[in-house]
Design an enzyme around this catalytic site. Structure first.
Site, PDB file in Angstrom:
ATOM      1  N   HIS A   1       0.816  -1.227   0.000  1.00  0.00           N
ATOM      2  CA  HIS A   1       0.000   0.000   0.000  1.00  0.00           C
ATOM      3  C   HIS A   1       0.849   1.277   0.000  1.00  0.00           C
ATOM      4  CE1 HIS A   1       0.386   0.322   4.364  1.00  0.00           C
ATOM      5  NE2 HIS A   1      -0.589  -0.507   4.671  1.00  0.00           N
TER       6      HIS A   1
ATOM      7  N   HIS B   1      -7.414  -8.638  13.275  1.00  0.00           N
ATOM      8  CA  HIS B   1      -7.269  -7.377  12.527  1.00  0.00           C
ATOM      9  C   HIS B   1      -7.902  -7.597  11.149  1.00  0.00           C
ATOM     10  CE1 HIS B   1      -5.687  -3.763  10.922  1.00  0.00           C
ATOM     11  NE2 HIS B   1      -4.483  -4.144  10.587  1.00  0.00           N
TER      12      HIS B   1
ATOM     13  N   GLU C   1      -7.627  -5.624   8.398  1.00  0.00           N
ATOM     14  CA  GLU C   1      -7.016  -5.058   7.189  1.00  0.00           C
ATOM     15  C   GLU C   1      -6.834  -6.166   6.135  1.00  0.00           C
ATOM     16  OE1 GLU C   1      -3.565  -2.526   7.722  1.00  0.00           O
ATOM     17  OE2 GLU C   1      -3.679  -1.876   5.636  1.00  0.00           O
TER      18      GLU C   1
ATOM     19  N   ASP D   1      -4.691  -7.425   4.224  1.00  0.00           N
ATOM     20  CA  ASP D   1      -3.611  -8.414   4.180  1.00  0.00           C
ATOM     21  C   ASP D   1      -3.817  -9.558   5.176  1.00  0.00           C
ATOM     22  OD1 ASP D   1      -3.212  -6.224   5.917  1.00  0.00           O
ATOM     23  OD2 ASP D   1      -1.119  -6.725   6.221  1.00  0.00           O
TER      24      ASP D   1
ATOM     25  N   HIS E   1      -3.127  -1.840  14.505  1.00  0.00           N
ATOM     26  CA  HIS E   1      -2.802  -0.746  13.628  1.00  0.00           C
ATOM     27  C   HIS E   1      -4.055  -0.006  13.128  1.00  0.00           C
ATOM     28  CE1 HIS E   1      -2.022  -0.206   9.048  1.00  0.00           C
ATOM     29  NE2 HIS E   1      -1.617   0.891   9.618  1.00  0.00           N
TER      30      HIS E   1
ATOM     31  N   ASP F   1      -0.276  -6.914  13.754  1.00  0.00           N
ATOM     32  CA  ASP F   1       0.754  -6.077  13.130  1.00  0.00           C
ATOM     33  C   ASP F   1       1.903  -5.719  14.082  1.00  0.00           C
ATOM     34  OD1 ASP F   1      -0.269  -5.924  10.583  1.00  0.00           O
ATOM     35  OD2 ASP F   1      -1.332  -4.046  10.911  1.00  0.00           O
TER      36      ASP F   1
ATOM     37  N   TYR G   1       9.666  -1.032   9.884  1.00  0.00           N
ATOM     38  CA  TYR G   1       8.219  -1.267  10.029  1.00  0.00           C
ATOM     39  C   TYR G   1       7.609  -0.265  11.004  1.00  0.00           C
ATOM     40  CZ  TYR G   1       3.948  -4.072  10.514  1.00  0.00           C
ATOM     41  OH  TYR G   1       2.648  -4.514  10.507  1.00  0.00           O
TER      42      TYR G   1
ATOM     43  N   HIS H   1       3.266 -10.525  10.638  1.00  0.00           N
ATOM     44  CA  HIS H   1       4.242 -10.311   9.560  1.00  0.00           C
ATOM     45  C   HIS H   1       5.632 -10.669  10.070  1.00  0.00           C
ATOM     46  CE1 HIS H   1       1.501  -8.104   6.937  1.00  0.00           C
ATOM     47  NE2 HIS H   1       1.199  -7.276   7.920  1.00  0.00           N
TER      48      HIS H   1
HETATM   49 FE1  FEO Z   1      -2.614  -3.333   9.441  1.00  0.00          FE
HETATM   50 FE2  FEO Z   1      -0.704  -6.050   8.302  1.00  0.00          FE
HETATM   51  O1  FEO Z   1      -2.164  -4.855   8.411  1.00  0.00           O
END
Ligand code: FEO
Length: 403
Positions: free
Chosen positions: A24, A78, A80, A82, A145, A164, A196, A229
């Site tokens: 993104h 979460h 989002e 991903d 996040h 995240d 990050y 991640h």
């Molecule tokens: Fe806030 Fe890895 O997404």
């Protein structure tokens, strides 16, 4: 990579994205991973999903352990894209599973999917779910996040699934920090943590401190942190301390010079500024924006106590790449850094003034006045550039001593 047991009966079933370079808008030269976890207990429980492109990858990993139709619970820490966009495919295979997520998570999920047929339970901090031999406790972490975010703590295993937070954008065959030393090095891993944090979590330093204190107050012991991640932390104390240090404004006594140039005049000032900084005993690093991803420039600024922005004037304004960089930086709400600006102009300035206006909007301390030269630096202006660097170096040292 195949599924991997990270604690007894808890398996990483995620996907490695070696190729992603634009996350993104955030450049990810090292790729990333989408981590999710499967608990093989009396009630089989999936924690998070992966980006939609990798739905078949996580399903293959899940199938290596169980038939997906046996999944009883799905925790969505979460929403989002991903992490949640494979949910539709997974729910087709286990339509009776119960989904656990926050109230804001539910609101978001309703926009992404038709959830009318799904069994959804909204949870809050302190709520628990027993899967048989394991107790999952949910901890809301709004804005870490997104507003919906939460973490899941597995009591019997002292394992925090942190979504995240504590993650890194790094694709690797290693799953753990302890085994991370083959193609990459620990320095690379530390750098990925800072990268990050700088590009995603910088605005949330205060929240991070509050949340870590809140988790510590809950009295829970954590001996592993598994983010959504990158690498799993079998030594969580280290990454928690890194987060606290960054949230408390820790930085190095170093000054990146982040710039762009039209006809090399702004660029020609840099060696002299670098020399001036060295005269003051301050190390520096030169980053040309047209040759460097913005996310790397952001990371280098975040690692350093001060930064100097260089821009030629174009139509009375900053050069577009410099303006764009400061725009991104402003959104990340940096703190505890001191700034200065310099640049060249032809017949009317504007770039340096524009940079200082941006520093003021960010409420960053600024070293004034900036330095401007017309057309090209003369020998005298080269000397002035050196003096500008030296004075800023002295100022950065004084500012750094406050921390
Ligand atoms: Fe806030 Fe890895 O997404």
């Amino acid at each position: 990579m195949n599924a991997m047991e990270i604690k007894k009966d808890i398996h990483w079933v995620g996907a490695i994205d070696w190729a992603v370079r634009d996350f993104h808008g955030y450049e990810t030269p090292r790729g990333t991973t989408y981590n999710n976890y499967l608990i093989m207990d009396k009630e089989i429980t999936l924690l998070d999903t992966v980006k939609h492109d990798f739905a078949e990858v996580t399903l293959r990993n899940i199938r290596s352990l169980t038939d997906p139709s046996k999944i009883k619970n799905v925790v969505i820490n979460h929403i989002e894209n991903d992490h949640s966009t494979s949910l539709g495919k997974i729910m087709e295979l286990c339509p009776k599973a119960t989904i656990y997520l926050t109230e804001k998570g539910k609101k978001g999920l309703d926009k992404f999917f038709n959830t009318s047929a799904w069994d959804i339970k909204i949870v809050k901090t302190g709520d628990t779910l027993s899967t048989g031999s394991k107790t999952l406790m949910f901890i809301e972490t709004p804005m870490l996040h997104w507003p919906d975010s939460m973490m899941t703590y597995i009591k019997e295993d002292r394992l925090l699934i942190s979504q995240d937070a504590f993650g890194q954008h790094i694709a690797s065959t290693s799953r753990f920090d302890s085994g991370f030393a083959t193609c990459e090095s620990m320095t690379t891993l530390d750098d990925a943590v800072v990268d990050y944090y700088a590009n995603i979590l910088m605005p949330f330093g205060q929240l991070i401190k509050t949340k870590i204190a809140e988790i510590q107050k809950l009295g829970i012991e954590i001996d592993m942190i598994a983010p959504d991640h990158g690498i799993i932390w079998s030594d969580p104390a280290k990454v928690i301390q890194m987060y606290l240090d960054m949230a408390n404004g820790k930085a190095k006594l170093c000054v990146p010079i982040i710039y762009d140039t039209m006809w090399h005049s702004t660029e020609d000032m840099i060696p002299h500024i670098v020399q001036g900084l060295a005269d003051a005993g301050v190390d520096s690093k030169v980053i040309k924006l047209r040759a460097t991803p913005y996310s790397i420039a952001i990371k280098e600024l975040w690692k350093s106590r001060g930064a100097i922005i260089g821009s030629p004037t174009l139509n009375n304004l900053m050069y577009p790449t410099v303006a764009q960089f400061l725009h991104i930086l402003k959104g990340l709400r940096p703190k505890d850094r001191i700034m200065a600006a310099f640049g060249s102009y032809g017949w009317g300035g504007g770039a340096v003034k524009g940079a200082y206006e941006e520093f003021a909007k960010m409420k960053l301390e600024a070293f004034e006045p900036g330095l401007e030269v017309m057309y090209k630096p003369s020998a005298q202006e080269e000397e002035k550039s050196r003096e500008f660097g030296r004075q800023f170096g002295e100022k950065v040292k004084e500012y750094h001593s406050r921390y």
